[in-house]
Scaffold this motif. Structure first.
Motif, mmCIF file in Angstrom:
data_model
loop_
_atom_site.group_PDB
_atom_site.id
_atom_site.type_symbol
_atom_site.label_atom_id
_atom_site.label_comp_id
_atom_site.label_asym_id
_atom_site.label_seq_id
_atom_site.Cartn_x
_atom_site.Cartn_y
_atom_site.Cartn_z
ATOM 1 N N PHE A 23 0.827 -1.206 0.000
ATOM 2 C CA PHE A 23 0.000 0.000 0.000
ATOM 3 C C PHE A 23 0.860 1.255 0.000
ATOM 4 C CE2 PHE A 23 -2.087 3.375 2.465
ATOM 5 C CZ PHE A 23 -3.168 3.618 1.635
ATOM 6 N N LEU A 24 1.877 1.297 0.842
ATOM 7 C CA LEU A 24 2.763 2.465 0.886
ATOM 8 C C LEU A 24 3.512 2.639 -0.429
ATOM 9 C CD1 LEU A 24 4.174 2.264 4.528
ATOM 10 C CD2 LEU A 24 2.488 3.870 3.610
ATOM 11 N N GLN A 25 3.889 1.544 -1.059
ATOM 12 C CA GLN A 25 4.561 1.649 -2.362
ATOM 13 C C GLN A 25 3.609 2.222 -3.416
ATOM 14 O OE1 GLN A 25 7.332 -0.866 -3.887
ATOM 15 N NE2 GLN A 25 8.553 -0.576 -2.054
ATOM 16 N N LEU A 26 2.339 1.794 -3.391
ATOM 17 C CA LEU A 26 1.366 2.338 -4.335
ATOM 18 C C LEU A 26 1.130 3.834 -4.093
ATOM 19 C CD1 LEU A 26 -1.266 -0.535 -4.549
ATOM 20 C CD2 LEU A 26 0.299 0.230 -6.335
ATOM 21 N N VAL A 27 1.041 4.232 -2.837
ATOM 22 C CA VAL A 27 0.873 5.660 -2.524
ATOM 23 C C VAL A 27 2.077 6.451 -3.027
ATOM 24 C CG1 VAL A 27 0.786 7.327 -0.625
ATOM 25 C CG2 VAL A 27 -0.676 5.305 -0.576
ATOM 26 N N GLY A 28 3.274 5.934 -2.819
ATOM 27 C CA GLY A 28 4.478 6.597 -3.317
ATOM 28 C C GLY A 28 4.474 6.711 -4.832
ATOM 29 N N PHE A 29 4.002 5.668 -5.514
ATOM 30 C CA PHE A 29 3.937 5.676 -6.979
ATOM 31 C C PHE A 29 2.957 6.748 -7.466
ATOM 32 C CE2 PHE A 29 2.215 3.960 -11.002
ATOM 33 C CZ PHE A 29 3.382 3.989 -11.745
ATOM 34 N N VAL A 30 1.792 6.840 -6.814
ATOM 35 C CA VAL A 30 0.805 7.854 -7.195
ATOM 36 C C VAL A 30 1.358 9.258 -6.962
ATOM 37 C CG1 VAL A 30 -1.464 8.809 -6.587
ATOM 38 C CG2 VAL A 30 -1.181 6.343 -6.880
ATOM 39 N N VAL A 31 2.053 9.467 -5.866
ATOM 40 C CA VAL A 31 2.653 10.772 -5.580
ATOM 41 C C VAL A 31 3.704 11.109 -6.632
ATOM 42 C CG1 VAL A 31 4.129 12.010 -3.951
ATOM 43 C CG2 VAL A 31 2.142 10.757 -3.117
ATOM 44 N N MET A 32 4.508 10.122 -7.024
ATOM 45 C CA MET A 32 5.521 10.364 -8.064
ATOM 46 C C MET A 32 4.871 10.711 -9.396
ATOM 47 S SD MET A 32 8.540 7.611 -7.193
ATOM 48 C CE MET A 32 8.943 7.475 -8.880
ATOM 49 N N SER A 36 5.387 14.149 -11.402
ATOM 50 C CA SER A 36 5.844 14.111 -12.787
ATOM 51 C C SER A 36 4.966 15.003 -13.661
ATOM 52 C CB SER A 36 5.826 12.673 -13.293
ATOM 53 O OG SER A 36 6.081 12.630 -14.667
ATOM 54 N N GLY A 37 3.659 14.958 -13.433
ATOM 55 C CA GLY A 37 2.750 15.828 -14.182
ATOM 56 C C GLY A 37 3.039 17.294 -13.920
ATOM 57 N N ASN A 38 3.327 17.625 -12.660
ATOM 58 C CA ASN A 38 3.652 19.017 -12.325
ATOM 59 C C ASN A 38 4.953 19.451 -12.986
ATOM 60 O OD1 ASN A 38 1.381 19.370 -10.774
ATOM 61 N ND2 ASN A 38 2.396 18.897 -8.840
ATOM 62 N N VAL A 39 5.925 18.559 -13.017
ATOM 63 C CA VAL A 39 7.211 18.892 -13.648
ATOM 64 C C VAL A 39 7.014 19.121 -15.142
ATOM 65 C CG1 VAL A 39 9.478 17.972 -14.246
ATOM 66 C CG2 VAL A 39 8.643 17.773 -11.907
ATOM 67 N N LYS A 40 6.205 18.272 -15.780
ATOM 68 C CA LYS A 40 5.944 18.459 -17.219
ATOM 69 C C LYS A 40 5.258 19.796 -17.474
ATOM 70 C CE LYS A 40 5.607 13.614 -18.523
ATOM 71 N NZ LYS A 40 4.714 12.539 -18.954
ATOM 72 N N ARG A 41 4.286 20.143 -16.610
ATOM 73 C CA ARG A 41 3.577 21.417 -16.766
ATOM 74 C C ARG A 41 4.539 22.588 -16.593
ATOM 75 N NH1 ARG A 41 1.602 24.654 -13.061
ATOM 76 N NH2 ARG A 41 1.806 23.105 -11.423
ATOM 77 N N LEU A 42 5.406 22.498 -15.614
ATOM 78 C CA LEU A 42 6.388 23.566 -15.400
ATOM 79 C C LEU A 42 7.369 23.668 -16.561
ATOM 80 C CD1 LEU A 42 7.137 23.182 -11.591
ATOM 81 C CD2 LEU A 42 6.024 25.094 -12.723
ATOM 82 N N MET A 43 7.756 22.537 -17.130
ATOM 83 C CA MET A 43 8.672 22.554 -18.277
ATOM 84 C C MET A 43 8.010 23.223 -19.480
ATOM 85 S SD MET A 43 11.574 21.259 -17.423
ATOM 86 C CE MET A 43 12.374 20.633 -18.875
ATOM 87 N N ARG A 44 6.733 22.918 -19.711
ATOM 88 C CA ARG A 44 6.024 23.570 -20.825
ATOM 89 C C ARG A 44 5.927 25.068 -20.586
ATOM 90 N NH1 ARG A 44 2.483 19.107 -20.415
ATOM 91 N NH2 ARG A 44 1.030 20.411 -19.255
#
Length: 109
Positions: A23-32, A36-44
């Motif tokens: 469960f903690l690994q899945l939560v970490g994956f969702v947070v990552m 990642s989406g925020n980083v892509k938005r900032l890069m654009r």
């Protein structure tokens, strides 16, 4: 010894610990993924910001070219009649506007 005793008392300890870890690994994956989406938005956004100074630079070049052209026209205006150099700046510019109008160099409103 303590672990073996607790396993005998509670046989669901290992599966529940594995469940918590998964469960903690899945939560970490969702947070990552969200990061990642925020980083892509900032890069654009950053790439779009880099293009604007280039456009402003082009505008600045155009303004400088227009200014340079006006300086050449004013020099031509003064060279046509040396008496114009004796006029005050205000009178020179008024005559220059009339001269441009006669030559068809003014913008029409």
């Amino acid at each position: 010894m303590i672990l073996a005793d607790s396993l005998l008392e509670n046989p669901m300890l290992i599966p529940s610990l594995l469940g918590v870890i998964v469960f903690l690994q899945l939560v970490g994956f969702v947070v990552m993924l969200a990061m990642s989406g925020n980083v892509k938005r900032l890069m654009r956004w950053a790439s779009s910001q880099e293009l604007e100074p280039i456009a402003k630079h082009k505008d600045l070049v155009e303004v400088k070219e227009e200014s340079s052209e006006q300086k050449h026209l004013f020099a031509e205006f003064l060279s046509e009649d040396p008496a114009r150099r004796e006029l005050s700046k205000k009178e020179q510019f008024a005559e220059f506007r009339r001269w441009r109008d006669k030559k068809g160099l003014n913008w029409k409103g």
